[in-house]
Write a protein that holds these residues in place. Structure first.
Motif, PDB file in Angstrom:
ATOM      1  N   ILE A 140       0.810  -1.217   0.000  1.00 46.80           N
ATOM      2  CA  ILE A 140       0.000   0.000   0.000  1.00 46.80           C
ATOM      3  C   ILE A 140       0.845   1.270   0.000  1.00 46.80           C
ATOM      4  N   GLY A 141       2.128   1.138  -0.011  1.00 51.92           N
ATOM      5  CA  GLY A 141       2.998   2.310  -0.064  1.00 51.92           C
ATOM      6  C   GLY A 141       4.441   1.868  -0.113  1.00 51.92           C
ATOM      7  N   ASN A 142       5.276   2.636  -0.810  1.00 49.08           N
ATOM      8  CA  ASN A 142       6.700   2.342  -0.856  1.00 49.08           C
ATOM      9  C   ASN A 142       7.465   3.631  -1.072  1.00 49.08           C
ATOM     10  N   TRP A 143       8.679   3.674  -0.575  1.00 48.84           N
ATOM     11  CA  TRP A 143       9.467   4.906  -0.636  1.00 48.84           C
ATOM     12  C   TRP A 143      10.940   4.572  -0.428  1.00 48.84           C
ATOM     13  N   SER A 144      11.784   5.523  -0.731  1.00 49.16           N
ATOM     14  CA  SER A 144      13.213   5.383  -0.469  1.00 49.16           C
ATOM     15  C   SER A 144      13.658   6.556   0.392  1.00 49.16           C
ATOM     16  N   VAL A 145      14.566   6.280   1.320  1.00 50.11           N
ATOM     17  CA  VAL A 145      15.104   7.314   2.216  1.00 50.11           C
ATOM     18  C   VAL A 145      16.626   7.352   2.066  1.00 50.11           C
ATOM     19  N   ALA A 153      11.732   1.239   1.786  1.00 54.08           N
ATOM     20  CA  ALA A 153      10.770   0.753   2.771  1.00 54.08           C
ATOM     21  C   ALA A 153       9.397   0.662   2.117  1.00 54.08           C
ATOM     22  N   PHE A 154       8.528  -0.127   2.736  1.00 53.62           N
ATOM     23  CA  PHE A 154       7.186  -0.319   2.186  1.00 53.62           C
ATOM     24  C   PHE A 154       6.277  -0.830   3.288  1.00 53.62           C
ATOM     25  N   ASP A 155       4.973  -0.671   3.081  1.00 55.48           N
ATOM     26  CA  ASP A 155       3.953  -1.213   3.978  1.00 55.48           C
ATOM     27  C   ASP A 155       3.127  -2.245   3.228  1.00 55.48           C
ATOM     28  N   LEU A 156       2.705  -3.270   3.965  1.00 51.90           N
ATOM     29  CA  LEU A 156       1.945  -4.378   3.391  1.00 51.90           C
ATOM     30  C   LEU A 156       0.668  -4.605   4.189  1.00 51.90           C
TER      31      LEU A 156
END
Length: 465
Positions: free
Chosen positions: A365-370, A459-462
């Protein structure tokens, strides 16, 4: 008989409300096909495309809508978001300016413009200029001060945030959102009694709103009222059983009370896993894949500093990173399959709040890089909408292996003021090419690190499907 534009729009809206976004987009496409050159049809399609992060096509559709003579601030806002989603910072800033010129009190545009300027420049005054100018206008909505305070809090200026709210707090009909934010700020400033008073005002005004109840729980935790916090958290989790922030607050209250149920939720040995990625097709080994992935991710980070409302400090965050189709990024989901499957099998199925939702299948439901600079870190936080959360390590500074815990992932320290200051209980030492998976309700953050080299992650949410 050809359907009217109104009928097609209503059909698309129903589909979207039902969560059938792809079908809604098809309905909007049909409207554009049947009514070519109609600005409203083009705007609606652009907005729906933006909802699924199809930013390039959303930009094309929004620009086409404006060319028809449709000059609504909402259309400029869709365009600004589409440009930002592609990393087109200056065009996006100009489009946000057009929104604000047409409607200075459009709160989402003001907030997003402030965030964009802040992330691009790190200049606090420049970021707040439009909000402050709009708030100074006669009859301006009081919620503009709320936006200013939110922004200042995210800029690590809690005293300034509290001062921005002061005029609104003097009114008997002060909105509950402002009261709740003021309560959080007072707790952060070390004044828990004031926090409780403000949170009680917010709750009295909006008892049915989960946000007001959350603020009351946080204030009670800051004041050391574990029993009161636990009772309110139980109410909140009954109302919203999937709310991961509510579960974190309940766990924090149980920890304060010495309740054994805390350890059932925060069972690090069972619920936290650390595994290497699979080697995707096209790469000889994991080291080669991670090296290519790091190079592609660095090219995708356009910002100078952290966004509002997120955990990053002294670094940048690029959302929707897996929408990019460069080779290594496009292969990331393949590389993730092995560790994800093993984690789902490891936690199993049971009766607790985590494993009873384990279907063996998940959706992202979301993913990103830091990309953290030296001195950077993540403040302790949870992921309210998730079920499982993650940290995948791509490039790490030497300080990670220097003998301390610099740059390590930590668990257990609440990201809110809590009486007694409970500390972290569990750490994960990062390694390149390794992914950590854990419950979204677990408080987690990172230790700051020194040196000259950055720290790069995905990172990501599942959620279960």
């Amino acid at each position: 008989m050809q359907p009217t534009l109104a009928n097609l729009t209503e059909e698309a809206q129903r589909l979207k409300a039902a969560g059938r976004i792809d079908e809604a987009i098809n309905a909007y496409r049909r409207a554009v096909s049947l009514y070519p050159g109609n600005g409203v049809a083009l705007h609606n399609l652009a907005g729906a495309l933006g909802d699924v992060a199809a930013h390039a096509e959303a930009e094309t559709m929004a620009a086409s809508a404006l060319k028809t003579g449709l000059d609504a601030p909402e259309t400029w806002l869709v365009l600004a978001r589409a440009q930002l989603g592609q990393g087109k910072l200056e065009p996006s800033r100009k489009s946000y300016a057009e929104v604000i010129r047409r409607r200075p009190d459009m709160l989402p545009a003001q907030f997003e413009m402030a965030q964009l300027v802040w992330m691009s420049t790190g200049d606090r005054e420049a970021a707040l200029a439009d909000i402050r100018a709009a708030a100074a206008r006669p009859g301006a909505p009081v919620m503009l001060r709320f936006l200013e305070a939110q922004a200042l809090e995210f800029m690590e200026e809690p005293a300034g945030a509290r001062a921005a709210l002061e005029p609104a707090l003097q009114h008997a009909d002060c909105p509950s959102e402002i009261l709740a934010l003021a309560a959080d700020i007072e707790a952060r400033l070390g004044r828990p009694d004031l926090a409780v008073g403000l949170a009680e005002r917010a709750f009295a005004m909006a008892a049915g709103h989960p946000g007001a109840l959350e603020a009351l729980i946080r204030a009670r935790l800051a004041a050391g009222d574990g029993e009161g916090a636990s009772a309110a958290a139980a109410d909140l989790t009954r109302r919203q059983p999937g709310n991961q922030h509510a579960l974190a607050l309940q766990a924090t209250a149980w920890r304060m009370l010495g309740d054994s149920r805390y350890r059932d939720l925060y069972d690090y040995g069972r619920f936290v896993s650390v595994d290497p990625l699979d080697v995707p097709k096209g790469w000889a080994d994991l080291d080669a894949y991670v090296l290519d992935l790091a190079a592609e991710l660095k090219q995708a980070h356009p910002f100078r500093t952290h966004p509002f409302g997120h955990s990053v400090r002294y670094g940048s965050q690029r959302p929707h990173i897996l929408m990019l189709q460069t080779p290594a990024i496009a292969a990331f989901l393949e590389a993730l399959q092995g560790p994800l499957s093993r984690h789902l099998q490891r936690i199993g199925q049971g009766s607790d709040v985590l494993t009873r939702r384990n279907t063996g299948r998940v959706g992202m439901i979301g993913n990103w890089s830091v990309w953290l600079r030296p001195g950077g870190y993540h403040v302790d936080h949870v992921h309210q909408e998730g079920w499982l959360s993650s940290a995948c390590y791509i490039e790490l500074p030497p300080a990670v292996n220097a003998g301390g815990k610099e740059g390590w992932l930590r668990f257990g320290r609440p990201g809110i003021p809590v009486a007694g200051g409970p500390e972290a209980e569990h750490w994960v030492r990062p390694e390149p090419g390794v992914v950590a998976l854990f419950p979204s309700y677990m408080w987690h953050g990172t230790e700051a690190f020194t040196g000259t080299q950055p720290r790069l992650t995905i990172a990501f949410d599942l959620v279960p499907i």
